[in-house]
Design an enzyme around this catalytic site. Structure first.
Site, PDB file in Angstrom:
ATOM      1  CE  LYS A 170      -3.910   2.001   2.609  1.00  0.00           C
ATOM      2  NZ  LYS A 170      -4.855   1.745   3.725  1.00  0.00           N
TER       3      LYS A 170
ATOM      4  CB  SER B 232      -7.912   3.732   2.696  1.00  0.00           C
ATOM      5  OG  SER B 232      -7.162   3.123   3.742  1.00  0.00           O
TER       6      SER B 232
ATOM      7  CB  SER C  67      -8.635   0.615   5.464  1.00  0.00           C
ATOM      8  OG  SER C  67      -9.264   1.866   5.617  1.00  0.00           O
TER       9      SER C  67
END
Length: 442
Positions: free
Chosen positions: A84, A153, A177
């Site tokens: 990420k 996210s 997330s």
């Protein structure tokens, strides 16, 4: 309904094959890069990277030179892993899904990446994140239906695993997330106990909640990754999964919290509970969060305060470059008093004690709930509602999302499985009962 672009790939099988030399690393990298070039323009899971192929081929050559003999190869030898884009990786810029200059956001490589590389993994690239792991979505699309969000996210990490681009990806969870995008994309998401994977080298959202997690195709892959990434892993204590862990007693937190799920998600949840009960597992319904609205307010108080504090310098200098959603959250946080955050943290400690006591009194091993309020919403303007993860993230408890059913439109749904603080090994072992009973939802 669109057909999924590809099926997720087993981390355990792929890692075993690469260690044995099938395929060789050069061929493996060539295949991966060709797949990314063909599939990623359709889903935008990865941050664009000029020179990705050359970088990975060079790293693969160096890795093969270090480990010429199969017997001495590390557990993730050659496995391509998505990371990420709030997690610092040496040699790759960190954008955080934002328009801020990457040099401003730069920092030392994250501990989690150190551990991945020590285990032999190749960093496939940065995966798309909502801006600063908040709510402003990136361009990633759901691999099951390109018109729907993949969640967030950790959008790109979930989508990359679901589309079969990589067998393992790293995400973070502040509220929902990891668990929510795993459910939306039909893969396994594991968010360990708060603090179990060091957050050093990760851009913070709300440090009181931020937790690193992983996405894999199945539970076995999540267990392999957890053993390599978590501090002080005690996997031998629960080796053998179901046999070692014992048949878990399942708890359902009745009340206002569960009512936040949509009717279709609740129907699928009840169907999952029925299937589990038919295997002989005990299911107990327990009122757990009588003041769910209060828990929500307390989490938001802490989250907004810490987001604003963490971005104080950047926002003062580059506020005009922030997305409207992120800027609005920061401005709310700027108005939160320090004493209100402190009170919310004290309330969390009291709730932790109450939930631990209720869990023990009810004899519950694992709490179950829907992973999300429903299937992935249509459109890319939102990453969906994180509310089904909210109380567990607030408490810092370990959680899994297992694929469990589909909506009438064919979008994946997930079953959220929550363990006790520090009981990550037991959670993964006992969840094997559930995965076996529910089956893989392809």
């Amino acid at each position: 309904m669109e057909q999924p672009l590809a099926k997720p790939r087993s981390l355990t099988r792929e890692a075993a094959g690469l260690r044995s030399g099938v395929p060789g690393l050069s061929e493996h990298v060539d295949r991966f890069c060709a797949l990314v070039e063909r599939v990623d323009p359709l889903i935008h899971a990865f941050v664009p990277e000029p020179g990705r192929h050359d970088r990975l081929r060079a790293q693969a050559r160096a890795l093969a030179a270090r480990h010429p003999e199969p017997a001495g190869r590390p557990p993730l030898y050659g496995v391509a892993v998505g990371v990420k884009d709030i997690v610092h990786v040496d040699g790759l810029p960190t954008h955080g899904g934002s328009a801020l200059p990457p040099g401003v956001l730069a920092g030392p490589q994250a501990v989690v990446v150190d551990r991945l590389r020590a285990a032999g993994a190749l960093v496939a690239g940065k995966t798309v994140t909502a801006e600063f792991a908040a709510s402003a979505p990136g361009p990633t699309r759901n691999p099951h239906h390109s018109g729907h969000t993949p969640g967030g996210s950790s959008s790109g990490s979930a989508a990359a695993v679901a589309a079969g681009l990589v067998p393992l990806a790293v995400g973070t969870q502040t509220v929902g997330s990891v668990i929510r995008p795993a459910a939306y994309c039909g893969v396994v998401g594991f968010r360990p106990t708060y603090g179990r994977i060091p957050m050093a080298g990760v851009i913070p959202n709300a440090p009181s909640f931020d937790t690193l997690g992983v996405f894999t195709a199945d539970l076995a892959g999540a267990a392999l990754a957890a053993a390599l990434l978590c501090d002080d892993w005690r996997g031998d204590d629960w080796r053998g999964g179901a046999a070692a862990g014992g048949r878990p007693v399942l708890g359902v937190p009745d009340g206002a919290y569960l009512e936040r799920a949509e009717p279709a998600a609740l129907r699928a949840f009840e169907e999952s509970l029925e299937r589990l009960a038919q295997t002989g597992l005990t299911v107990r319904r327990v009122p757990l969060f009588p003041d769910f609205a209060g828990i929500t307010r307390q989490l938001q108080t802490i989250n907004r305060f810490e987001l604003a504090r963490g971005h104080a310098d950047w926002f003062a200098r580059f506020g005009g470059l922030y997305r409207p959603e992120t800027a609005a959250s920061i401005r709310v946080g700027q108005g939160v008093a320090a004493e209100d955050r402190a009170a919310a943290l004290q309330a969390r400690e009291r709730l932790r004690e109450r939930v631990a006591r209720a869990t023990a009194e009810a004899g519950v091993d694992l709490w179950l709930a829907p992973s999300a309020t429903g299937g992935a919403p249509e459109g890319l303007h939102s990453t969906g509602d994180p509310v089904m993860s909210l109380p567990w993230s607030y408490l810092g408890l370990p959680a899994l999302s297992l694929p469990a059913g589909r909506t009438a439109e064919g979008l994946p749904l997930g079953l959220q499985v929550v363990g006790t603080a520090g009981g990550d090994e037991r959670l993964l072992a006992q969840a094997a009962f559930l995965e076996g009973a529910l089956g893989r939802e392809a």
